[in-house]
Design an enzyme around this catalytic site. Structure first.
Site, PDB file in Angstrom:
ATOM      1  N   HIS A   1       3.886   1.600   2.421  1.00  0.00           N
ATOM      2  CA  HIS A   1       5.124   0.936   2.007  1.00  0.00           C
ATOM      3  C   HIS A   1       5.824   1.757   0.915  1.00  0.00           C
ATOM      4  O   HIS A   1       7.043   1.863   0.879  1.00  0.00           O
ATOM      5  CB  HIS A   1       4.846  -0.469   1.464  1.00  0.00           C
TER       6      HIS A   1
ATOM      7  N   LYS B   1      -7.847  -1.661   6.426  1.00  0.00           N
ATOM      8  CA  LYS B   1      -8.758  -2.364   5.514  1.00  0.00           C
ATOM      9  C   LYS B   1     -10.203  -2.157   5.939  1.00  0.00           C
ATOM     10  O   LYS B   1     -11.072  -1.947   5.113  1.00  0.00           O
ATOM     11  CB  LYS B   1      -8.438  -3.857   5.545  1.00  0.00           C
TER      12      LYS B   1
ATOM     13  N   CYS C   1       1.602  -7.462  15.022  1.00  0.00           N
ATOM     14  CA  CYS C   1       2.936  -6.861  15.233  1.00  0.00           C
ATOM     15  C   CYS C   1       4.034  -7.909  15.151  1.00  0.00           C
ATOM     16  O   CYS C   1       5.208  -7.565  15.085  1.00  0.00           O
ATOM     17  CB  CYS C   1       3.047  -6.232  16.618  1.00  0.00           C
TER      18      CYS C   1
ATOM     19  N   CYS D   1      -3.950  -4.857  21.651  1.00  0.00           N
ATOM     20  CA  CYS D   1      -2.750  -4.185  21.158  1.00  0.00           C
ATOM     21  C   CYS D   1      -3.166  -2.822  20.586  1.00  0.00           C
ATOM     22  O   CYS D   1      -4.130  -2.722  19.828  1.00  0.00           O
ATOM     23  CB  CYS D   1      -2.110  -5.035  20.070  1.00  0.00           C
TER      24      CYS D   1
ATOM     25  N   CYS E   1       0.968 -10.545  19.860  1.00  0.00           N
ATOM     26  CA  CYS E   1       0.144  -9.924  18.807  1.00  0.00           C
ATOM     27  C   CYS E   1       0.671 -10.373  17.447  1.00  0.00           C
ATOM     28  O   CYS E   1       1.815 -10.068  17.085  1.00  0.00           O
ATOM     29  CB  CYS E   1       0.182  -8.401  18.903  1.00  0.00           C
TER      30      CYS E   1
ATOM     31  N   LYS F   1      -6.321   6.648  10.386  1.00  0.00           N
ATOM     32  CA  LYS F   1      -5.337   5.588  10.235  1.00  0.00           C
ATOM     33  C   LYS F   1      -5.749   4.765   9.001  1.00  0.00           C
ATOM     34  O   LYS F   1      -6.939   4.569   8.767  1.00  0.00           O
ATOM     35  CB  LYS F   1      -5.396   4.710  11.482  1.00  0.00           C
TER      36      LYS F   1
ATOM     37  N   HIS G   1       0.838  -1.188   0.000  1.00  0.00           N
ATOM     38  CA  HIS G   1       0.000   0.000   0.000  1.00  0.00           C
ATOM     39  C   HIS G   1       0.882   1.251   0.000  1.00  0.00           C
ATOM     40  O   HIS G   1       2.114   1.174   0.005  1.00  0.00           O
ATOM     41  CB  HIS G   1      -1.005  -0.020   1.146  1.00  0.00           C
TER      42      HIS G   1
ATOM     43  N   HIS H   1      -3.183  -2.924  16.800  1.00  0.00           N
ATOM     44  CA  HIS H   1      -4.108  -3.864  16.158  1.00  0.00           C
ATOM     45  C   HIS H   1      -5.297  -4.151  17.066  1.00  0.00           C
ATOM     46  O   HIS H   1      -5.463  -5.291  17.531  1.00  0.00           O
ATOM     47  CB  HIS H   1      -3.374  -5.174  15.791  1.00  0.00           C
TER      48      HIS H   1
HETATM   49  N1  MSP Z   1       8.269  -6.993   8.132  1.00  0.00           N
HETATM   50  C1  MSP Z   1       8.468  -5.915   9.036  1.00  0.00           C
HETATM   51  C2  MSP Z   1       9.771  -5.208   8.758  1.00  0.00           C
HETATM   52  C3  MSP Z   1      10.995  -6.062   8.865  1.00  0.00           C
HETATM   53  S1  MSP Z   1      12.437  -5.170   8.450  1.00  0.00           S
HETATM   54  C4  MSP Z   1      13.698  -6.121   8.927  1.00  0.00           C
HETATM   55  C5  MSP Z   1       7.325  -4.913   8.899  1.00  0.00           C
HETATM   56  N2  MSP Z   1       6.669  -4.926   7.737  1.00  0.00           N
HETATM   57  S2  MSP Z   1       5.428  -3.965   7.371  1.00  0.00           S
HETATM   58  O1  MSP Z   1       4.924  -4.482   6.121  1.00  0.00           O
HETATM   59  O2  MSP Z   1       4.520  -3.852   8.439  1.00  0.00           O
HETATM   60  O3  MSP Z   1       6.071  -2.584   7.053  1.00  0.00           O
HETATM   61  C6  MSP Z   1       6.208  -1.562   8.020  1.00  0.00           C
HETATM   62  C7  MSP Z   1       6.790  -0.351   7.331  1.00  0.00           C
HETATM   63  O4  MSP Z   1       5.927   0.083   6.259  1.00  0.00           O
HETATM   64  C8  MSP Z   1       6.924   0.880   8.203  1.00  0.00           C
HETATM   65  O5  MSP Z   1       8.066   0.858   9.032  1.00  0.00           O
HETATM   66  C9  MSP Z   1       7.029   1.932   7.118  1.00  0.00           C
HETATM   67  O6  MSP Z   1       8.277   1.848   6.510  1.00  0.00           O
HETATM   68  C10 MSP Z   1       5.967   1.484   6.128  1.00  0.00           C
HETATM   69  N3  MSP Z   1       4.636   2.021   6.458  1.00  0.00           N
HETATM   70  C11 MSP Z   1       3.496   1.288   6.564  1.00  0.00           C
HETATM   71  N4  MSP Z   1       2.446   2.118   6.797  1.00  0.00           N
HETATM   72  C12 MSP Z   1       2.856   3.385   6.875  1.00  0.00           C
HETATM   73  C13 MSP Z   1       2.233   4.627   7.135  1.00  0.00           C
HETATM   74  N5  MSP Z   1       0.927   4.749   7.313  1.00  0.00           N
HETATM   75  N6  MSP Z   1       3.031   5.728   7.236  1.00  0.00           N
HETATM   76  C14 MSP Z   1       4.385   5.647   7.059  1.00  0.00           C
HETATM   77  N7  MSP Z   1       4.996   4.485   6.812  1.00  0.00           N
HETATM   78  C15 MSP Z   1       4.273   3.347   6.671  1.00  0.00           C
HETATM   79  O7  MSP Z   1       7.119  -4.142   9.808  1.00  0.00           O
END
Ligand code: MSP
Length: 483
Positions: A21, A301, A131, A145, A128, A298, A18, A148
């Site tokens: 990312h 989904k 997380c 959590c 969780c 926030k 999304h 979540h």
């Molecule tokens: N798989 C772990 C990361 C392991 S790294 C060794 C993880 N994945 S995640 O898919 O949840 O990705 C989290 C990351 O996605 C956040 O740290 C950020 O980089 C990005 N973001 C996801 N949603 C976001 C926002 N709403 N705003 C900013 N960044 C966002 O955690």
């Protein structure tokens, strides 16, 4: 500086990517492209990828009636497509299911074990799956959590292997004090530093219940906790990929790990402690940017407000999305994004600002047959901002400021056109007309150069059109969006 190694988090493949990312990945791409210009293509390594093991992925696969392997294999192309659409020029895409990665993880874990930093104990508490971590009191609100609230934490009591994180408290504080690694922005450093000072609890590094994971090398009944596996991608990635580092250096450790604040603790504390335990060098910088909301909410989904980056690219183009996300608010603090804002910025800065400048100047040059040499000096009129300032802002992750400064140049170039009115001067003073238009062409070339890391496609088009000696009217770069 001999090389630059930049990473994004490896994203969970429980769903397609999304816009959240995309945010971190675009920022990493800007940094990588910038250093590829500054140092040389060969001296930069940009790693991204996916986190594929653990309960979260197994659960998502189960809900889709698929094996985790098949489920991940089917989602990976969606990540690659999104990055391709956004023009993300990563060097290697690591998957934690890669056999070579698994081998590296096992080796490092064994090393940590042999160093005496792993012991067996019983864990009892709430986990969780969202997380992928055991929750502590501070994570809970009304027994759920914080991040979540829709997922009921699972009460668990199981035998786990533990990593002696507590042993590294003083070492981590010292390393931060001495600048052996740094956490940015400063406010995040302070948060983490104060939390370490309060004391560190050991962390579980294996799971008994979870089968979708890498087996613990000395105990096949347990799998390695997904975060230990995932963090090690930063170590395995550059070794798996064949892009050889320049002779005088090596890729590891990273020059910067980028992520949002949600996972800073893993990167700023657990990861460096793992490295110290394994006798490996620490990364230079860990930069945690803010979290963003969509229209003040926030992204989730259940609220139905998850934005697919592909849809944005389809409608506005990759460069407009890159430009908007990085200019919406400073990288490092929380902020809000909305389609309304995106469209406003698109119309003002891209269509009316940059697009208009490029098309009117190229049109005037064609009309009055102005020829500009390749190496024409920049006149100061358009460039009140020194190039060094913009590059420094990118180096310091101040993308919003860099963009603001570039678009200030665009604005002053547009004002210069309006003030000098070349179409009127053409009637009376052809020499002066030539000077003005040449000045503008050089200025636009400079703007394109600044835009290279941020809006690479647009920069390339302008570059190509404006390096011609005989200019032709450039087709509109951005079509204005009507209500
Ligand atoms: N798989 C772990 C990361 C392991 S790294 C060794 C993880 N994945 S995640 O898919 O949840 O990705 C989290 C990351 O996605 C956040 O740290 C950020 O980089 C990005 N973001 C996801 N949603 C976001 C926002 N709403 N705003 C900013 N960044 C966002 O955690």
């Amino acid at each position: 500086m001999k090389k630059f190694y930049v990473t994004t988090p490896i994203y969970y493949v429980n769903d397609k990517p999304h816009i959240g990312h995309a945010y971190t990945t675009i920022a990493a791409d800007v940094i990588a492209r910038y250093y590829k210009i500054k140092l040389d293509e060969k001296r930069v390594f940009f790693l991204t990828g996916t986190d594929e093991h653990g309960a979260k992925i197994a659960e998502a696969a189960g809900m889709n009636n698929k094996s985790p392997e098949k489920f991940c294999d089917e989602l990976i192309p969606k990540f690659k497509l999104a990055w391709n659409n956004l023009n993300i020029d990563y060097d290697y895409f690591i998957r934690t299911t890669n056999k070579k990665h698994i081998k590296f993880v096992k080796n490092i874990l064994r090393k940590i074990y042999e160093n005496g930093d792993i012991y067996k104990d019983t864990y009892s508490g709430y986990y969780c799956v969202g997380c992928e971590k055991y929750l502590i009191k501070a994570d809970l609100v009304n027994g759920r959590c914080k991040l979540h609230p829709n997922k009921k934490p699972i009460k668990q009591k199981e035998e786990n292997y533990f990593f002696k994180l507590s042993k590294y408290q003083t070492k981590l504080l010292k390393a931060l004090d001495k600048g052996e690694y740094q956490i940015l922005p400063k406010s995040r450093h302070n948060e983490v530093y104060n939390k370490i000072k309060k004391g560190l609890d050991d962390v579980s590094l294996s799971r008994q219940e979870v089968t979708w994971g890498i087996p613990v090398p000395w105990d096949k009944k347990q799998t390695i906790y997904v975060w230990f596996d995932a963090l090690l991608n930063y170590y395995s990635g550059p070794q798996i990929y064949s892009k050889t580092p320049p002779k005088d250096t090596q890729w590891f450790p990273a020059d910067v790990h980028l992520m949002a604040k949600d996972i800073l603790w893993f990167h700023g504390v657990i990861w460096p402690a793992m490295l110290l335990s394994a006798g490996l060098p620490l990364p230079k910088t860990i930069f945690a940017h803010g979290y963003f909301t969509i229209n003040g909410q926030k992204m989730s989904k259940s609220l139905g407000n998850v934005i697919d980056p592909n849809k944005l690219v389809e409608k506005y183009g990759a460069d407009a999305v890159r430009h908007y996300l990085l200019s919406a608010f400073p990288f490092g603090v929380d902020g809000n994004v909305s389609i309304k804002d995106l469209e406003e910025k698109y119309n003002n800065e891209l269509a009316n600002g940059l697009g208009n400048l490029v098309s009117r100047v190229s049109h005037l040059c064609e009309k009055y047959d102005i020829q500009v040499q390749e190496k024409q000096e920049v006149l100061e009129k358009c460039l009140q901002i020194k190039p060094g300032v913009i590059w420094k802002e990118i180096e310091n992750y101040k993308f919003d400021r860099a963009i603001k400064n570039i678009f200030q140049i665009v604005n002053s170039a547009n004002s210069y056109v309006e003030k000098t009115k070349p179409w009127e001067i053409a009637k009376t003073d052809p020499k002066k007309l030539e000077i003005i238009l040449k000045d503008l062409v050089v200025c636009i070339r400079q703007i394109a150069f600044f835009l290279k890391p941020i809006m690479p496609k647009t920069a390339d088009i302008i570059d190509k059109e404006f390096s011609k000696t005989k200019l032709r009217k450039v087709r509109p770069l951005f079509i204005k969006i009507k209500d």
